[in-house]
Design a protein around this motif. Structure first.
Motif, short mmCIF file in Angstrom:
data_model
loop_
_atom_site.label_atom_id
_atom_site.label_comp_id
_atom_site.label_asym_id
_atom_site.label_seq_id
_atom_site.Cartn_x
_atom_site.Cartn_y
_atom_site.Cartn_z
N ASP A 10 47.68 31.01 57.62
CA ASP A 10 46.39 30.22 57.26
C ASP A 10 45.56 31.06 56.21
O ASP A 10 45.02 32.07 56.65
CB ASP A 10 45.67 30.32 58.59
N TRP A 11 45.63 30.59 55.08
CA TRP A 11 45.12 31.15 53.91
C TRP A 11 43.57 31.56 53.88
O TRP A 11 42.97 32.19 53.36
CB TRP A 11 45.51 30.61 52.71
N LYS A 12 42.90 30.51 54.45
CA LYS A 12 41.57 30.53 54.54
C LYS A 12 41.12 31.68 55.51
O LYS A 12 40.31 32.71 55.14
CB LYS A 12 40.85 29.37 55.30
N THR A 13 41.79 31.85 56.80
CA THR A 13 41.61 33.10 57.56
C THR A 13 41.89 34.10 56.91
O THR A 13 41.35 35.22 56.92
CB THR A 13 42.56 32.76 58.96
N VAL A 14 43.18 34.23 56.00
CA VAL A 14 43.28 35.65 55.30
C VAL A 14 42.46 35.89 54.60
O VAL A 14 41.91 37.11 54.21
CB VAL A 14 44.90 35.33 54.55
N SER A 15 41.78 35.03 53.69
CA SER A 15 40.91 35.26 52.48
C SER A 15 39.54 35.75 53.50
O SER A 15 38.81 36.79 52.83
CB SER A 15 40.57 33.95 52.01
N GLU A 16 39.00 35.16 54.69
CA GLU A 16 37.82 35.71 55.06
C GLU A 16 37.90 36.52 55.95
O GLU A 16 36.98 37.40 56.39
CB GLU A 16 37.24 34.30 55.84
N LYS A 17 39.12 37.03 56.72
CA LYS A 17 39.10 38.01 57.85
C LYS A 17 39.91 39.17 57.41
O LYS A 17 40.23 40.02 58.47
CB LYS A 17 39.62 37.28 59.11
N THR A 18 40.45 39.28 56.29
CA THR A 18 41.30 40.44 55.86
C THR A 18 40.87 41.04 54.68
O THR A 18 39.96 40.29 54.01
CB THR A 18 42.90 40.15 55.98
N ASP A 19 41.51 42.25 54.42
CA ASP A 19 41.31 42.74 52.86
C ASP A 19 42.31 42.37 51.85
O ASP A 19 42.44 43.07 50.79
CB ASP A 19 41.24 44.38 53.17
N ILE A 20 43.17 41.51 52.37
CA ILE A 20 44.31 40.97 51.41
C ILE A 20 43.71 40.43 50.14
O ILE A 20 43.06 39.38 50.36
CB ILE A 20 45.40 40.33 52.24
N LEU A 43 49.41 27.24 45.88
CA LEU A 43 48.18 26.52 45.71
C LEU A 43 47.15 26.94 46.61
O LEU A 43 45.81 26.87 46.46
CB LEU A 43 48.62 24.95 45.93
N GLU A 44 47.57 26.81 48.17
CA GLU A 44 46.48 27.26 49.12
C GLU A 44 45.69 28.67 48.88
O GLU A 44 44.64 28.86 49.18
CB GLU A 44 47.27 26.98 50.58
N ALA A 45 46.59 29.62 48.60
CA ALA A 45 46.32 31.15 48.58
C ALA A 45 45.37 31.10 47.30
O ALA A 45 44.12 31.58 47.35
CB ALA A 45 47.47 32.05 48.30
N GLU A 46 45.62 30.49 46.17
CA GLU A 46 44.82 30.47 44.89
C GLU A 46 43.52 29.61 45.46
O GLU A 46 42.38 30.25 44.96
CB GLU A 46 45.51 29.98 44.08
N ARG A 47 43.60 28.73 46.08
CA ARG A 47 42.26 27.96 46.24
C ARG A 47 41.43 28.82 47.34
O ARG A 47 40.25 28.36 47.05
CB ARG A 47 42.86 26.43 47.37
N ASN A 48 41.88 29.64 47.94
CA ASN A 48 41.15 30.58 48.86
C ASN A 48 40.84 31.87 48.02
O ASN A 48 40.49 32.95 48.78
CB ASN A 48 41.91 30.60 50.26
N GLY A 49 41.03 31.98 47.00
CA GLY A 49 40.68 33.47 46.25
C GLY A 49 41.58 34.50 46.29
O GLY A 49 41.38 35.47 45.88
N ILE A 50 42.76 33.97 46.91
CA ILE A 50 43.76 35.19 46.74
C ILE A 50 44.59 34.83 45.86
O ILE A 50 45.34 33.89 45.38
CB ILE A 50 44.54 35.07 48.27
N LYS A 51 45.02 36.00 44.79
CA LYS A 51 45.84 36.19 43.60
C LYS A 51 47.41 35.81 44.20
O LYS A 51 47.59 36.44 45.18
CB LYS A 51 45.48 37.30 42.92
N THR A 52 48.34 35.23 43.29
CA THR A 52 49.42 34.86 43.87
C THR A 52 50.45 35.32 42.72
O THR A 52 50.21 35.17 41.47
CB THR A 52 49.78 33.33 44.30
N GLY A 53 51.71 35.55 43.01
CA GLY A 53 52.77 35.72 42.23
C GLY A 53 54.04 35.05 42.70
O GLY A 53 54.07 34.91 44.00
N ALA A 54 54.75 34.20 42.04
CA ALA A 54 55.81 33.63 42.49
C ALA A 54 57.11 34.60 42.58
O ALA A 54 57.26 35.21 41.43
CB ALA A 54 56.28 32.42 41.89
N TYR A 55 57.98 34.57 43.43
CA TYR A 55 59.15 35.48 43.36
C TYR A 55 60.70 34.75 43.52
O TYR A 55 60.46 33.78 44.20
CB TYR A 55 59.03 36.82 44.22
#
Length: 168
Positions: A10-20, A43-55
């Motif tokens: 849940d990327w919204k929860t990760v963004s709002e409730k963690t230091d990730i 797409l969801e992580a980026e939309r919630n402000g978390i930088k991403t890399g693909a592997y």
């Protein structure tokens, strides 16, 4: 964090409730596997402000070109971090052949995207496969997971090393 289709995030929860602040997301493996949640996770992580890399999860018995072609077909260009190659397996090859395969794959990434990919690996594979030819790898960033809470690679001579503590 690193995630794949095995994880429900849940990327919204990760963004709002963690230091990730960043995540690496599996996109492909070998020459044909495509992670069913890879694009959506980026797409969801980026939309919630978390930088991403693909592997890409590298498999030792398939050519670098075929594996890169699979990754390139599915690479999500909106990912904000450099691409990463996950090197965890040596079964079915030698350390010399694996080193050559990773070099070939990395050069294909550099030619296509203009950046050196990050290399995700274990301490054991770093010492066995990459350290013996560290002059070639000295300008690459390594993302090394470890089961110990102290950073083990401060004195490697690597210019950049990300360390992931994974207790189990």
């Amino acid at each position: 964090i690193d995630v794949s289709h095995h994880n429900k995030v849940d990327w919204k929860t990760v963004s709002e409730k963690t230091d990730i602040k960043f995540a690496f997301v599996k996109i492909t493996e070998g020459s044909s596997f495509v992670d069913s949640k890879g694009k959506k996770n980026i797409l969801e992580a980026e939309r919630n402000g978390i930088k991403t890399g693909a592997y890409h999860f590298l498999t030792p018995r398939t050519s670098a070109k075929r594996q890169f072609d699979n990754f390139n077909r599915h690479y999500v260009r909106s990912a904000s971090l450099y691409p990463m190659v996950d090197v965890e397996m040596i079964k079915g090859t030698t350390k010399e052949k694996l080193n050559k395969l990773v070099k070939e794959y990395c050069l294909l990434v550099e030619d296509e995207y203009g950046v050196k990919p990050i290399i995700y690996t274990s301490p054991e594979l770093y010492n066995m496969v990459f350290k013996p030819s560290k002059n070639f790898w000295k300008n690459y960033t390594f993302f090394i997971w470890n089961k110990f809470p102290k950073h083990p690679y401060k004195k490697t001579g690597l210019k950049r090393c990300i360390w992931q503590y994974d207790p189990g």
